[in-house]
Motif scaffolding. Structure first.
Motif, short mmCIF file in Angstrom:
data_model
loop_
_atom_site.label_atom_id
_atom_site.label_comp_id
_atom_site.label_asym_id
_atom_site.label_seq_id
_atom_site.Cartn_x
_atom_site.Cartn_y
_atom_site.Cartn_z
N GLY A 1 0.83 -1.21 0.00
CA GLY A 1 0.00 0.00 0.00
C GLY A 1 0.86 1.25 0.00
O GLY A 1 2.00 1.24 0.45
N CYS B 1 8.25 -2.63 7.25
CA CYS B 1 8.26 -2.63 5.77
C CYS B 1 9.70 -2.60 5.27
O CYS B 1 10.09 -3.29 4.33
CB CYS B 1 7.54 -1.39 5.21
N VAL C 1 -1.97 -4.16 11.05
CA VAL C 1 -2.29 -2.93 11.78
C VAL C 1 -1.07 -2.03 11.75
O VAL C 1 0.06 -2.51 11.92
CB VAL C 1 -2.64 -3.26 13.26
N SER C 2 -1.26 -0.72 11.50
CA SER C 2 -0.11 0.18 11.51
C SER C 2 0.35 0.38 12.96
O SER C 2 -0.42 0.11 13.89
CB SER C 2 -0.47 1.53 10.91
N LEU D 1 -5.12 -2.03 8.75
CA LEU D 1 -4.79 -1.95 7.32
C LEU D 1 -5.33 -3.16 6.56
O LEU D 1 -5.46 -3.12 5.35
CB LEU D 1 -3.27 -1.85 7.15
N THR E 1 10.19 5.28 14.38
CA THR E 1 10.27 3.87 13.95
C THR E 1 9.14 3.50 12.99
O THR E 1 8.94 2.32 12.71
CB THR E 1 10.23 2.92 15.16
N THR F 1 9.58 0.57 10.10
CA THR F 1 10.72 -0.35 10.27
C THR F 1 10.41 -1.74 9.71
O THR F 1 11.28 -2.38 9.12
CB THR F 1 11.12 -0.52 11.77
N GLN G 1 -2.20 9.07 5.30
CA GLN G 1 -1.48 8.67 6.52
C GLN G 1 -0.41 9.69 6.85
O GLN G 1 0.18 10.30 5.96
CB GLN G 1 -0.84 7.29 6.23
C1 LIG Z 1 0.62 1.51 3.52
C2 LIG Z 1 1.20 0.97 4.77
N1 LIG Z 1 1.79 -0.26 4.79
C3 LIG Z 1 2.32 -0.76 5.93
C4 LIG Z 1 2.29 -0.04 7.10
C5 LIG Z 1 2.85 -0.64 8.37
O1 LIG Z 1 3.96 0.09 8.88
P1 LIG Z 1 4.09 0.43 10.45
O2 LIG Z 1 3.89 -0.88 11.19
O3 LIG Z 1 5.50 0.89 10.67
O4 LIG Z 1 3.07 1.45 10.75
C6 LIG Z 1 1.66 1.23 7.08
N2 LIG Z 1 1.57 1.98 8.19
N3 LIG Z 1 1.13 1.71 5.89
#
Ligand SMILES: Cc1ncc(COP(=O)(O)O)c(N)n1
Ligand SMILES: Nc1ncnc2c1ncn2[C@@H]1O[C@H](COP(=O)(O)OP(=O)(O)O)[C@@H](O)[C@H]1O
Ligand SMILES: [Mg+2]
Length: 555
Positions: free
Chosen positions: A69, A272, A167-168, A174, A267, A270, A102
């Motif tokens: 994403g 991804c 989950v972010s 997500l 962080t 991290t 985001q």
């Molecule tokens: C589009 C997308 N993909 C993956 C993550 C996870 O990343 P994180 O766990 O660091 O929030 C995110 N926040 N947004």
């Protein structure tokens, strides 16, 4: 359209501010043989995929396709993947599954792409560009997982890295609970490596508690039963641990990857970044173990560099993938991956001895390698910089053609300029942590240590090995304190890093050193025993035999 239930998922209340909806799809059964991903031979892919002769002079570059994403804040998702691959010198193409609004506060909106269009993107890239490795991130609907699995069946790749994003870190969902069955039944069995964080590991296993490294190990094992070849449970959120520890299970063995925990809130992304860096290293030809090691170091260096940067007003900021590391991408180690068994016979050159016997540095190195030296260090205390650099370049060529790593003593500038595999530093030279930040995550760094405290510091500073000595009295170093066999053993038992013994070692006394039998004592480093002799190669041959015999005897 699927509406999220208002229950909590993965320990989070679903965010009311995220206008999140996921299209629902019929459950499907995909019969992909577990064996297809083991097949490394690309299958024929129609007329236009016939192997076309490449115009001469063109080279294929390592290539990762990320299926993930978009993060408008560019800390995670597609944007993190692109930057991580760029920093690691690997080409990255992108198939976007969702666009998120985001920032450093959280996820304000999610727009899931139509699965037919995801299929179209996959077709475009896979049919033409032939990525080496596919890495997946946010897969927001079961339909998208299905399309991806079908594409992977049609177009084979060398490896599949699955980051099971749900989950972010800000707590926003997500991929909803429906994705779990698709992950378990369809995607994970195809994965070469899956990289859940603590919450994702727990969710994949129906809510198992994840509070200790022991929990991580048992989760890695249970997730392995679902079908992926390797499981890396990431412990960035295991706050009980002072180190940032990740646990790998490959179906047989557990491995712990530990690094210093950087004190920062920057962080976001991290996970991804780690997964796409692993994919990048796999595309460059590394084994899974060394890919993880390098990827983790890269994340650690980037976090360390970005610990104080300020982007956005939210709790969790992004880190900068490229700022300092962009220079290092140009000096990536081109030799083969580093292996502690390289230390068996470590040859360290000496200007005065070469002069005495009328040898050039290149001749001395060549003779040592021909006799069996497994690693070489150029230790030139008096040479003029320009002469040293020219001689070092010659030695790099000699070592590379024999597959032997070459390190430079103390002179990080020379190491960078000649493209050496790394450096060895003493206690009063450039600190290893600074050397690491200059040299990047994959150069070899060694530190001379006499005590367990120094060995511990070398580890926290990001070194790869330590040299411990003088084991016996030596005349190549003035006023050198001798630690003896007992001191060596004490340091080996305490050191988290592999150890090479050094100081006065030669054919007559190498046996008792290797007979100490401590597992992380990997070999001996010698100066006079090779270079203050008439035939360097004969001495190397004889010494290697003694070391190998002594090592075998204690096994
Ligand atoms: C589009 C997308 N993909 C993956 C993550 C996870 O990343 P994180 O766990 O660091 O929030 C995110 N926040 N947004
Ligand atoms: N503060 C930190 N210092 C060093 N490494 C970290 C830190 N936080 C996370 N990591 C590392 O970053 C990688 C991603 O882990 P984690 O944050 O647990 O995943 P995710 O981003 O998916 O939640 C892991 O290798 C982890 O050990
Ligand atoms: Mg994280």
């Amino acid at each position: 359209m699927y509406q999220h239930p208002t229950v909590s998922f993965m320990g989070f209340q679903l965010c009311s501010h995220a206008p999140f909806s996921i299209p629902i799809h019929h459950k499907f059964q995909l019969s992909i043989s577990r064996d297809f991903r083991r097949t490394r031979v690309p299958k024929p892919r129609g007329m236009q995929q016939e192997e076309e002769p490449k115009p001469s002079g063109k080279v294929r570059v390592p290539h990762v396709l990320t299926v993930a994403g978009s993060d408008s804040g560019a800390g995670a998702g597609i944007q993190a993947d692109l930057k991580a691959c760029a920093a690691r010198g690997v080409y990255c193409s992108t198939v976007i599954t969702a666009v998120t609004a985001q920032n450093t506060v959280g996820v304000q909106g999610v727009n899931v792409l139509n699965e037919d269009f995801v299929r179209e993107q996959l077709n475009s890239v896979l049919s033409d560009m032939r990525p080496d490795v596919v890495k997946t991130g946010m897969l927001p609907s079961p339909g998208i997982v299905k399309v991806l699995c079908e594409s992977l069946q049609e177009f084979q790749v060398r490896a599949l890295v699955v980051d099971p994003v749900m989950v972010s870190t800000s707590g926003d969902v997500l991929a909803g609970p429906l994705i779990l069955a698709s992950f378990r039944e369809e995607l994970l069995p195809l994965a070469d490596i899956v990289t859940p964080n603590l919450r994702e590991a727990s969710t994949l296993l129906g809510g198992l508690p994840m509070e200790t490294v022991a929990d991580m190990r048992s989760a890695a094992k249970s997730i392995h039963d679902i079908g992926p070849r390797h499981v890396l449970v990431k412990g960035g959120d295991l706050l009980a641990s002072a180190d940032a520890v990740d646990v790998l299970f490959d179906g047989k063995e557990f491995y712990e990857f530990r690094s210093t925990r950087i004190k920062t809130l920057n962080t976001h992304g991290t996970g991804c970044t780690l997964a796409s860096s692993i994919a990048a290293e796999l595309a460059r030809g590394s084994s899974v173990l060394s890919a993880i090691k390098i990827a983790k170091r890269y994340v650690e260096s980037a976090l360390d560099y970005s610990k104080d940067i300020l982007i956005g007003g939210g709790r969790q900021g992004p880190f900068d993938h490229l700022m300092q590391l962009k220079n290092n991408a140009l000096s990536l180690r081109v030799g083969r991956p580093f292996d502690p068994s390289d230390f068996l016979l470590y040859a360290v050159t000496d200007t005065a001895m070469n002069k005495k016997w009328g040898r050039s540095m290149g001749d001395a190195v060549k003779a040592a390698i021909e006799g069996g030296a497994t690693i070489v260090q150029l230790r030139e205390k008096d040479a003029e910089t320009q002469d040293f650099l020219e001689a070092a370049k010659t030695c790099v060529e000699i070592c590379r053609s024999h597959g032997v790593p070459l390190l430079i003593n103390d002179r990080i500038d020379i190491a960078l300029a000649c493209g050496a595999d790394g450096v060895h530093v003493g206690q009063s030279d450039m600190p290893a942590r600074v050397a690491r930040s200059i040299l990047g995550p994959d150069k070899i760094i060694g530190v001379s240590c006499k005590t367990p405290e120094q060995a511990e510091k070398a580890w926290t500073d990001g070194a790869d090995y330590i040299g411990c000595g003088g084991v016996y009295p030596t005349n190549t170093k003035e006023n050198n304190i001798t630690v003896g066999l007992d001191g060596l053993k004490t340091v080996c038992l305490e050191s988290k890093l592999p150890v090479v013994a050094i100081g006065g070692i030669g054919i007559s006394n190498a046996k008792p050193v290797m007979e100490l039998g401590v597992p992380n004592l990997k070999g001996v480093a010698v100066v006079s025993a090779l270079f203050d002799r008439e035939s360097v190669s004969t001495e190397a041959q004889n010494l290697l035999r003694v070391i190998v015999d002594a090592t075998k005897a204690v096994k």
